[in-house]
Design a protein around this motif. Structure first.
Motif, PDB file in Angstrom:
ATOM      1  N   ILE A 141       0.849  -1.190   0.000  1.00  0.00           N
ATOM      2  CA  ILE A 141       0.000   0.000   0.000  1.00  0.00           C
ATOM      3  C   ILE A 141       0.885   1.239   0.000  1.00  0.00           C
ATOM      4  O   ILE A 141       1.838   1.321   0.768  1.00  0.00           O
ATOM      5  N   GLN A 142       0.551   2.201  -0.861  1.00  0.00           N
ATOM      6  CA  GLN A 142       1.289   3.459  -0.935  1.00  0.00           C
ATOM      7  C   GLN A 142       0.330   4.618  -0.719  1.00  0.00           C
ATOM      8  O   GLN A 142      -0.829   4.560  -1.124  1.00  0.00           O
ATOM      9  N   ASN A 143       0.825   5.666  -0.114  1.00  0.00           N
ATOM     10  CA  ASN A 143       0.073   6.916   0.012  1.00  0.00           C
ATOM     11  C   ASN A 143       0.569   7.876  -1.056  1.00  0.00           C
ATOM     12  O   ASN A 143       1.762   8.151  -1.140  1.00  0.00           O
ATOM     13  N   VAL A 144      -0.336   8.379  -1.888  1.00  0.00           N
ATOM     14  CA  VAL A 144       0.012   9.327  -2.932  1.00  0.00           C
ATOM     15  C   VAL A 144      -0.047  10.723  -2.335  1.00  0.00           C
ATOM     16  O   VAL A 144      -1.087  11.154  -1.834  1.00  0.00           O
ATOM     17  N   LYS A 145       1.074  11.438  -2.368  1.00  0.00           N
ATOM     18  CA  LYS A 145       1.143  12.791  -1.798  1.00  0.00           C
ATOM     19  C   LYS A 145       0.780  13.855  -2.822  1.00  0.00           C
ATOM     20  O   LYS A 145       0.230  14.887  -2.484  1.00  0.00           O
ATOM     21  N   SER A 146       1.127  13.598  -4.086  1.00  0.00           N
ATOM     22  CA  SER A 146       0.779  14.556  -5.135  1.00  0.00           C
ATOM     23  C   SER A 146       0.670  13.807  -6.459  1.00  0.00           C
ATOM     24  O   SER A 146       1.191  12.715  -6.608  1.00  0.00           O
TER      25      SER A 146
END
Length: 68
Positions: free
Chosen positions: A40-45
């Motif tokens: 799982i990755q968090n997209v910052k932009s």
């Protein structure tokens, strides 16, 4: 039986360890319908910008293979 409390304790311990072993096997044995690993990755932009088509071409000398 010399130690009835100790005997009951060892029986309960054996029973619970058997249940725990079955639960671990059930939860951690890979199956065909579920992934072995989830990332799982968090997209910052995010943004949109043009890229040259050659970026997506297979490099010269390499063969494209079906990876399914």
């Amino acid at each position: 039986v010399n130690d009835p409390v100790g005997s009951l304790g060892s029986m309960a311990s054996g029973f619970l360890s058997g249940i725990a072993k079955k639960e671990v096997e059930k939860r951690f044995t890979p199956t065909a319908d579920k992934p072995v690993l989830t990332y799982i990755q968090n997209v910052k932009s995010i943004g949109i910008e043009g890229r040259h088509d050659s970026l997506f071409n297979v490099p010269h000398g390499y063969k494209l293979q079906d990876r399914r």
